[in-house]
Design an enzyme around this catalytic site. Structure first.
Site, PDB file in Angstrom:
ATOM      1  N   HIS A   1      48.123  -3.279  -6.375  1.00 22.45           N
ATOM      2  CA  HIS A   1      47.776  -1.867  -6.421  1.00 22.45           C
ATOM      3  C   HIS A   1      48.891  -0.994  -5.856  1.00 22.45           C
ATOM      4  O   HIS A   1      48.990   0.189  -6.201  1.00 22.45           O
ATOM      5  CB  HIS A   1      46.482  -1.621  -5.648  1.00 22.45           C
ATOM      6  CG  HIS A   1      45.282  -2.167  -6.349  1.00 22.45           C
ATOM      7  ND1 HIS A   1      44.006  -2.068  -5.822  1.00 22.45           N
ATOM      8  CD2 HIS A   1      45.144  -2.832  -7.524  1.00 22.45           C
ATOM      9  CE1 HIS A   1      43.135  -2.649  -6.665  1.00 22.45           C
ATOM     10  NE2 HIS A   1      43.821  -3.109  -7.691  1.00 22.45           N
TER      11      HIS A   1
ATOM     12  N   SER B   1      50.527  -2.575 -12.191  1.00 20.42           N
ATOM     13  CA  SER B   1      50.521  -3.764 -13.033  1.00 20.42           C
ATOM     14  C   SER B   1      51.560  -3.665 -14.138  1.00 20.42           C
ATOM     15  O   SER B   1      51.977  -2.572 -14.529  1.00 20.42           O
ATOM     16  CB  SER B   1      49.137  -3.955 -13.657  1.00 20.42           C
ATOM     17  OG  SER B   1      49.116  -5.069 -14.511  1.00 20.42           O
TER      18      SER B   1
ATOM     19  N   LYS C   1      35.435  -4.581 -19.744  1.00 20.11           N
ATOM     20  CA  LYS C   1      36.184  -5.678 -20.366  1.00 20.11           C
ATOM     21  C   LYS C   1      36.219  -6.904 -19.447  1.00 20.11           C
ATOM     22  O   LYS C   1      36.028  -8.045 -19.891  1.00 20.11           O
ATOM     23  CB  LYS C   1      37.605  -5.223 -20.688  1.00 20.11           C
ATOM     24  CG  LYS C   1      38.451  -6.274 -21.393  1.00 20.11           C
ATOM     25  CD  LYS C   1      39.871  -5.771 -21.644  1.00 20.11           C
ATOM     26  CE  LYS C   1      39.902  -4.694 -22.699  1.00 20.11           C
ATOM     27  NZ  LYS C   1      41.292  -4.340 -23.085  1.00 20.11           N
ATOM     28  N   ASP C   2      36.447  -6.686 -18.137  1.00 19.98           N
ATOM     29  CA  ASP C   2      36.461  -7.792 -17.181  1.00 19.98           C
ATOM     30  C   ASP C   2      35.091  -8.451 -17.058  1.00 19.98           C
ATOM     31  O   ASP C   2      34.971  -9.679 -17.034  1.00 19.98           O
ATOM     32  CB  ASP C   2      36.916  -7.286 -15.804  1.00 19.98           C
ATOM     33  CG  ASP C   2      38.403  -6.992 -15.764  1.00 19.98           C
ATOM     34  OD1 ASP C   2      39.121  -7.451 -16.665  1.00 19.98           O
ATOM     35  OD2 ASP C   2      38.843  -6.292 -14.829  1.00 19.98           O
TER      36      ASP C   2
ATOM     37  N   GLU D   1      43.181 -35.383 -10.482  1.00 16.12           N
ATOM     38  CA  GLU D   1      42.475 -34.541 -11.438  1.00 16.12           C
ATOM     39  C   GLU D   1      43.450 -33.992 -12.478  1.00 16.12           C
ATOM     40  O   GLU D   1      44.660 -33.988 -12.277  1.00 16.12           O
ATOM     41  CB  GLU D   1      41.780 -33.382 -10.712  1.00 16.12           C
ATOM     42  CG  GLU D   1      40.553 -33.795  -9.919  1.00 16.12           C
ATOM     43  CD  GLU D   1      39.384 -34.142 -10.822  1.00 16.12           C
ATOM     44  OE1 GLU D   1      38.512 -33.292 -11.055  1.00 16.12           O
ATOM     45  OE2 GLU D   1      39.358 -35.285 -11.297  1.00 16.12           O
TER      46      GLU D   1
END
Length: 372
Positions: free
Chosen positions: A192, A196, A219-220, A263
């Site tokens: 922030h 971005s 959207k998220d 894994e």
């Protein structure tokens, strides 16, 4: 507090051009909260003792639907986090988000912490694969010159992996989760602070600003809902898909599994470790790749460079190949392929990052000429 949340979650200026690849960060944070919630509940039920841990995990898995759901949700949550993290880091490489040094550095540290956290959690059930994976990975420390043996004894609490190791692993697993939370908050702070990246890479601020809510928040949330639906479907249809057969056998120090492997999200690095006969050499190879992956460079117009795009997809393909080779037995031709792929991916990563520097210099010359 309300004003701070509104400033960072509601009225945050965001580039309109951001696509669904930029939703991965929010989903990683959401699944991290899910992991911490399920982990706290499981920590109340778990007993860190080599004679009781496997039985404890088996019992509370079979005890009720709730405890079963908590454990398998915790297991699959790790896989979802690493899938999202690979997408997140891949997007950052493709669109040169590592040019924002503060965000990239903290994010890379967060990735390393998550790998450590996942490895510690994998040891806790104390089944055959977790015990022997812990034995193999911790033995790499002995290959470090001068301090290797002392460091190994300090980490495992003795001359081999024992009950002391399990107690330490459980304590570190719980504590590290909250450290990861703090680093994640720091990552958000730098994001922030600097803003971005975006697919068009509009330099020097925002050129197509909209407020984060409600365009990106919806959207998220939609992306998160799709992933949670997929998680529930997997838990109901095939919860044991990723578990190895050795995961149903209690750890036995006298019986070595036919094939020891971690894994799936560690298999690429495991293949690189095995590709070099020397433990120290394999460790140096992995560390070299991670250093090149971390190395932040500056670039302003590499998104549309076909040369760098081809290198990027070659890196992705070879990383997938190494993941497959890490699950194979260390016999020909898999060993030869692992050596070739390991050397090639390091070379390509070096070329990818160095080509960024060249693009930066050339593009900046053009940019300055245009501005003047």
């Amino acid at each position: 507090m309300i004003g701070l949340m509104r400033k960072n979650l509601v009225d945050l200026p965001t580039n309109f051009s951001l696509n669904y690849w930029w939703c991965s960060g929010f989903m990683i944070g959401s699944f991290l909260m899910l992991q911490i919630g399920t982990g706290i509940i499981l920590s109340f039920l778990y007993v860190a003792d080599v004679n009781l841990s496997f039985m404890c995990v088996t019992e509370f898995t079979n005890d009720s639907v709730f405890s079963w759901f908590m454990r398998y949700g915790h297991i699959w949550g790790v896989s979802f986090i690493f899938i999202l993290y690979f997408v997140h880091m891949g997007r950052a490489l493709y669109y040169s988000s590592y040019g924002k040094v503060g965000v990239w550095n903290v994010g890379f540290i967060l990735y390393l912490l998550m790998m450590a956290e996942a490895f510690l959690g994998y040891i806790l059930p104390w089944h055959q694969m977790s015990y022997w994976a812990a034995t193999v990975i911790t033995s790499i420390l002995q290959g470090i010159p001068v301090i290797g043996n002392s460091l190994f004894k300090y980490v495992v609490g003795g001359f081999s992996v024992t009950n002391d190791t399990l107690v330490r692993v459980f304590s570190a697993h719980v504590c590290l989760a909250f450290v990861i939370m703090g680093v994640a908050v720091l990552h958000m702070y730098y994001l922030h602070l600097k803003g971005s990246n975006n697919p068009l890479y509009l330099s020097e601020g925002y050129g197509d600003v909209v407020l984060f809510h409600s365009y990106f928040s919806v959207k998220d949330l939609f992306s998160l809902l799709c992933l949670l639906t997929g998680l529930v479907i997997i838990l109901l249809v095939g919860p044991d898909t990723l578990l190895d057969v050795e995961g149903y056998i209690e750890a036995d120090t006298l019986v070595t599994p036919v094939s020891i492997k971690p894994e799936w999200y560690f298999l690429a690095f495991y293949a690189m470790l095995r590709s070099v006969e020397s433990k120290l050499g394999g460790l140096i190879l992995v560390l070299g790749f991670l250093v090149l992956l971390w190395l932040p460079t500056m670039n302003f117009s590499c998104v549309y460079c076909e040369f760098r795009q081809s290198i990027f997809w070659w890196i992705v393909s070879i990383f997938g190949l190494l993941t497959y080779l890490g699950a194979c037995h260390p016999v020909p031709p898999y060993v030869t392929l692992s050596k070739s792929a390991s050397g090639l991916i390091v070379a390509l990563m070096f070329l990818f990052k160095s080509s960024t520097v060249l693009s930066y210099e050339v593009d900046n010359e053009d940019e300055y000429v245009t501005v003047e």
